[in-house]
Design a protein around this motif. Structure first.
Motif, PDB file in Angstrom:
ATOM      1  N   LEU A 320     -39.794 -22.487  22.874  1.00 49.04           N
ATOM      2  CA  LEU A 320     -39.300 -21.648  23.967  1.00 49.04           C
ATOM      3  C   LEU A 320     -38.156 -22.282  24.749  1.00 49.04           C
ATOM      4  O   LEU A 320     -37.497 -21.595  25.539  1.00 49.04           O
ATOM      5  N   LYS A 321     -37.903 -23.555  24.544  1.00 51.41           N
ATOM      6  CA  LYS A 321     -36.781 -24.200  25.224  1.00 51.41           C
ATOM      7  C   LYS A 321     -35.470 -23.639  24.677  1.00 51.41           C
ATOM      8  O   LYS A 321     -35.278 -23.563  23.458  1.00 51.41           O
ATOM      9  N   PRO A 322     -34.549 -23.234  25.549  1.00 54.05           N
ATOM     10  CA  PRO A 322     -33.276 -22.670  25.084  1.00 54.05           C
ATOM     11  C   PRO A 322     -32.535 -23.581  24.101  1.00 54.05           C
ATOM     12  O   PRO A 322     -31.940 -23.084  23.137  1.00 54.05           O
ATOM     13  N   SER A 323     -32.589 -24.870  24.315  1.00 55.08           N
ATOM     14  CA  SER A 323     -31.882 -25.788  23.406  1.00 55.08           C
ATOM     15  C   SER A 323     -32.460 -25.726  21.999  1.00 55.08           C
ATOM     16  O   SER A 323     -31.720 -25.755  21.011  1.00 55.08           O
ATOM     17  N   SER A 324     -33.785 -25.619  21.895  1.00 58.05           N
ATOM     18  CA  SER A 324     -34.429 -25.548  20.575  1.00 58.05           C
ATOM     19  C   SER A 324     -34.123 -24.224  19.880  1.00 58.05           C
ATOM     20  O   SER A 324     -33.756 -24.196  18.697  1.00 58.05           O
ATOM     21  N   SER A 325     -34.279 -23.131  20.604  1.00 52.94           N
ATOM     22  CA  SER A 325     -34.069 -21.821  19.978  1.00 52.94           C
ATOM     23  C   SER A 325     -32.619 -21.631  19.563  1.00 52.94           C
ATOM     24  O   SER A 325     -32.333 -21.076  18.488  1.00 52.94           O
ATOM     25  N   GLU A 326     -31.675 -22.124  20.383  1.00 53.05           N
ATOM     26  CA  GLU A 326     -30.264 -21.992  20.026  1.00 53.05           C
ATOM     27  C   GLU A 326     -29.921 -22.844  18.807  1.00 53.05           C
ATOM     28  O   GLU A 326     -29.125 -22.432  17.950  1.00 53.05           O
ATOM     29  N   GLN A 327     -30.506 -24.009  18.713  1.00 48.93           N
ATOM     30  CA  GLN A 327     -30.264 -24.868  17.551  1.00 48.93           C
ATOM     31  C   GLN A 327     -30.782 -24.212  16.276  1.00 48.93           C
ATOM     32  O   GLN A 327     -30.114 -24.232  15.232  1.00 48.93           O
TER      33      GLN A 327
END
Length: 358
Positions: A320-327
């Motif tokens: 759910l962290k934006p950095s993880s999902s964007e990656q």
């Protein structure tokens, strides 16, 4: 071919898994949309819970169809199909009999062992089209030896179709959002497959549901939990989690496409999520899934973990962290778009054009 074509679908079917049947039904539905007069029949295991729900004419046998050679061959003789689609199913004798009866034979494989079996000389000689329903990055190319062998017997190489599904529809999605009380990209979708997979101490579906409940308690993000047609227990009631007994393949794809993220087993739905660019946590629930998940992880396309409550909750939090999902989305974009269903229908059209009228 001037007459209405006849199709016989022979998927692997059991009390546990459902992927092959669902894929065959997706293919059958698309055949009907493109050839409205087509006659379609299925052969299914009578012990599979979904066998009573198939919307097409269904022949029930007392085991997975692969093991009922004489019965399947008798059905082929009686029905005289133009196309027989063996989805991860079929003995050599069944493929040979379909070929002898004048049918175009399609074999679908979903991992290396099945693909290798489909390329054995005696099977390849009676197979008109071999579809590999995995992306090449998951399963790898066939060997030089297999290419030489197929060239020598003048048979085509297997076709990489990737995941097979009907493309999402915004109209269908709006209806589903209203039905289940969710907003696009503001919910999580959980599915452990058919609902019949057992882990060491519990059903995989129950574990996924526990994680969905825990994540809602932590984050307030609503979830849809699809238990599956093979789930044997009474459906639970969970705060913040909409419990769904089962979904059609079309509804599932539309809800998957609209999800903020997905928590899935390592079957076909995992590859569908990648194709739709949905950030996903993959959790293996059967013995054939870890290798597929590993390849997807190696490509940076999904997160994964062991089927344990605390570990899954931690990884969903990471997802759910934006950095993880964007990656993850960035990696999935690099895979490109392959429309497996269109590839398959183009092959069916080619085979029907080549088939004589019976």
């Amino acid at each position: 071919m001037s007459k209405a074509p006849k199709f016989l679908f022979v998927p692997v079917s059991s009390e546990e898994g459902i992927g092959e049947y669902m894929r065959s039904k997706i293919l059958a539905d698309e055949v009907v949309s493109r050839w409205p007069d087509a006659e379609i029949e299925f052969v299914l295991n009578s012990h599979a819970p979904y066998s009573q729900q198939c919307p097409y004419t269904t022949h029930l046998v007392n085991d997975t169809p692969t093991k009922r050679v004489k019965e399947v061959n008798a059905l082929i003789t009686a029905f005289r199909p133009d196309v027989v689609i063996f989805d991860a199913a079929g003995r050599k004798a069944q493929l040979r009999h379909a070929h002898k009866c004048g049918a175009k034979v399609i074999f679908i494989s979903q991992h290396k062992r099945k693909r290798s079996r489909g390329m054995k000389v005696e099977r390849a000689l009676v197979t008109d089209s071999h579809w590999v329903v995995q992306p090449e990055f998951v399963i790898g190319d066939i060997s030089q030896f297999d290419k030489l062998k197929l060239n020598l017997i003048k048979r085509a190489f297997p076709i990489f179709t990737g995941s097979i599904f009907t493309q999402p529809s915004s109209l269908v999605q709006q209806g589903l959002y209203t039905k289940y009380g969710v907003m696009p990209k503001q919910y999580l979708l959980y599915s452990a497959g058919s609902g019949g997979h057992s882990l060491e101490y519990q059903l995989a579906a129950d574990l996924f549901a526990q994680v969905a409940q825990a994540i809602f308690n932590q984050t307030g993000i609503p979830s849809l939990m699809v238990f599956g047609p093979n789930y044997p227990n009474t459906l639970p009631q969970l705060d913040g989690v909409t419990v769904i007994e089962q979904l059609s393949s079309v509804d599932f794809i539309n809800l998957l496409d609209g999800a903020q993220g997905a928590i899935l087993s390592g079957g076909d739905t995992l590859l569908q999520a990648i194709a739709l660019k949905v950030p996903t946590l993959a959790v293996a629930v059967s013995k054939d899934q870890p290798s597929r998940i590993k390849q997807c992880v190696n490509e940076g396309l999904v997160l994964h973990c062991e089927p344990e409550t605390d570990v899954m909750v931690s990884q969903v939090t990471q997802l759910l962290k934006p950095s993880s999902s964007e990656q993850l989305r960035s990696k999935m974009e690099s895979v490109g778009e392959i429309k497996g269903l269109d590839i398959c229908m183009a092959e069916v059209a080619r085979l029907l054009d080549a088939a004589p009228c019976q």
